[in-house]
Design a protein around this motif. Sequence first.
Motif, PDB file in Angstrom:
ATOM      1  N   ALA A 117      -5.188   3.518  -3.382  1.00 34.00           N
ATOM      2  CA  ALA A 117      -6.443   3.660  -2.999  1.00 34.00           C
ATOM      3  C   ALA A 117      -6.572   4.818  -1.571  1.00 34.00           C
ATOM      4  O   ALA A 117      -7.379   5.725  -1.750  1.00 34.00           O
ATOM      5  N   GLN A 118      -5.629   4.572  -0.647  1.00 32.43           N
ATOM      6  CA  GLN A 118      -5.862   5.261   0.549  1.00 32.43           C
ATOM      7  C   GLN A 118      -5.147   6.613   0.155  1.00 32.43           C
ATOM      8  O   GLN A 118      -5.310   7.661   0.914  1.00 32.43           O
TER       9      GLN A 118
ATOM     10  N   SER B 133      -8.802   3.713  -6.686  1.00 33.25           N
ATOM     11  CA  SER B 133     -10.206   3.875  -6.918  1.00 33.25           C
ATOM     12  C   SER B 133     -10.885   5.375  -7.197  1.00 33.25           C
ATOM     13  O   SER B 133     -10.359   6.136  -6.067  1.00 33.25           O
TER      14      SER B 133
ATOM     15  N   ASN C  22       0.810  -1.360  -0.029  1.00 35.53           N
ATOM     16  CA  ASN C  22      -0.041  -0.078   0.012  1.00 35.53           C
ATOM     17  C   ASN C  22       1.039   1.110   0.104  1.00 35.53           C
ATOM     18  O   ASN C  22       1.926   1.130   0.616  1.00 35.53           O
TER      19      ASN C  22
ATOM     20  N   ASP D 176      -0.675  -0.028  -4.165  1.00 34.35           N
ATOM     21  CA  ASP D 176      -2.090   0.127  -4.164  1.00 34.35           C
ATOM     22  C   ASP D 176      -2.484   1.483  -3.378  1.00 34.35           C
ATOM     23  O   ASP D 176      -1.778   1.780  -2.307  1.00 34.35           O
TER      24      ASP D 176
ATOM     25  N   ASN E 238      -4.533   2.082   4.896  1.00 31.20           N
ATOM     26  CA  ASN E 238      -6.062   2.442   5.402  1.00 31.20           C
ATOM     27  C   ASN E 238      -6.478   2.018   6.649  1.00 31.20           C
ATOM     28  O   ASN E 238      -7.109   2.725   7.050  1.00 31.20           O
TER      29      ASN E 238
ATOM     30  N   HIS F 220     -13.810   6.434  -6.103  1.00 32.04           N
ATOM     31  CA  HIS F 220     -14.606   6.857  -4.914  1.00 32.04           C
ATOM     32  C   HIS F 220     -13.927   7.433  -3.774  1.00 32.04           C
ATOM     33  O   HIS F 220     -14.427   7.948  -2.794  1.00 32.04           O
ATOM     34  N   LYS F 221     -12.705   7.177  -3.825  1.00 32.73           N
ATOM     35  CA  LYS F 221     -11.739   7.601  -2.640  1.00 32.73           C
ATOM     36  C   LYS F 221     -11.549   9.012  -3.061  1.00 32.73           C
ATOM     37  O   LYS F 221     -10.913   9.837  -1.780  1.00 32.73           O
TER      38      LYS F 221
ATOM     39  N   ILE G  59      -0.236   4.098   1.182  1.00 30.55           N
ATOM     40  CA  ILE G  59      -0.815   4.505   2.532  1.00 30.55           C
ATOM     41  C   ILE G  59      -1.376   3.526   3.122  1.00 30.55           C
ATOM     42  O   ILE G  59      -2.626   2.898   2.576  1.00 30.55           O
TER      43      ILE G  59
HETATM   44  C1  LIG Z   1     -10.720   1.303  -0.382  1.00 24.43           C
HETATM   45  C2  LIG Z   1      -9.342   0.822  -0.527  1.00 24.43           C
HETATM   46  C3  LIG Z   1      -9.133  -0.453  -1.304  1.00 24.43           C
HETATM   47  C4  LIG Z   1     -10.586  -1.019  -1.986  1.00 24.43           C
HETATM   48  O1  LIG Z   1     -10.893  -0.149  -3.036  1.00 24.43           O
HETATM   49  P1  LIG Z   1     -12.440  -0.564  -3.800  1.00 24.43           P
HETATM   50  O2  LIG Z   1     -12.523   0.473  -4.780  1.00 24.43           O
HETATM   51  O3  LIG Z   1     -13.439  -0.592  -2.715  1.00 24.43           O
HETATM   52  O4  LIG Z   1     -12.132  -1.829  -4.445  1.00 24.43           O
HETATM   53  C5  LIG Z   1      -8.138  -1.207  -1.453  1.00 24.43           C
HETATM   54  N1  LIG Z   1      -7.076  -0.779  -0.819  1.00 24.43           N
HETATM   55  C6  LIG Z   1      -6.833   0.532   0.014  1.00 24.43           C
HETATM   56  C7  LIG Z   1      -5.567   0.593   0.330  1.00 24.43           C
HETATM   57  C8  LIG Z   1      -8.216   1.071   0.169  1.00 24.43           C
HETATM   58  O5  LIG Z   1      -7.998   2.248   1.012  1.00 24.43           O
END
Ligand SMILES: *Cc1c(COP(=O)(O)O)cnc(C)c1O
Length: 275
Positions: free
Chosen positions: A71-72, A92, A40, A69, A44, A94-95, A42
């Motif tokens: 996403a966070q 993602s 990651n 990753d 989450n 939506h984040k 960061i």
């Molecule tokens: C939110 C998140 C995900 C999942 O994202 P989705 O769009 O719900 O699949 C994966 N990794 C981290 C670090 C996240 O914060």
Amino acid sequence: MLCEKTGALLKVIPMNLNGELEMDTYSQLLSDKTKLVFVNHISNALGTINPIEKIIEQAHAVGAAVLIDGAQAAPHIKPDVQALDVDFYVTSAHKICGPTGVGMLYGKETWLEKLPPYQGGGEMIATVSFEKTTYAGLPHKFEAGTPNICGGIAFGAAIDYMNSVGFDDIADYENELLAYGTEQLLKIDGLRIYGTSKNKTSVISFNLKGIHPYDVGTLLDKMGIAVRTGHHCAQPIMDFYNIPGTVRASFAFYNTKEEIDALVTGVKKAKMMLS
Ligand SMILES: *Cc1c(COP(=O)(O)O)cnc(C)c1O
């Protein structure tokens, strides 16, 4: 999933009590057998910002590819994928105030050229005959079928919006919220914060001594305070701390100190009701 499919061996970079990756052990885990390093950007669950520059550099030194990753990280940091020299980076929509069900995969062109399509469908072929099919160029090779057009446009608008707010300002302000929230929450007797790295973003994962995180979260919810409770899709981290989960407050650029005050008051109330 990759291990099940390919027989690859999963090795885990351990972390210390602050929730930081143990980089010395990471160096030792790497070998010329390492194919892919995944971390990651960061966490989450804890908010830790991982030292991905070093992780990428060391992985590349043994010939391994790196998938991050993000996403966070996306709501907090603007990654420069080329400066990072990362092979793959995902996040993602939506984040970052975008719609659900859409995200992005960045990949180095050399990798994307090498990798086969993972899905068949419209728009991803160049020529088709019964003997042989060739695939379209990048990025179409990986975008089979009619895409999520609305989602893609909305994702673009979300990115423009985040850029207009400005990531430097976002980071400064969120760090202020993090420092304030940490200070205020730690005044509560019996409250422990998980994820205490100096290098972290505005996520505060915590528990009240002897009280289940779901109970705290449920009461906060009744008071109109939205937190996440549970293992945050990171069960090994919860096992590491020997806890069932945490209560996680995550602050974004649109949150205020008054909201943090409301959180602190709510946690105090929940503690009173539950102990
Ligand atoms: C939110 C998140 C995900 C999942 O994202 P989705 O769009 O719900 O699949 C994966 N990794 C981290 C670090 C996240 O914060």
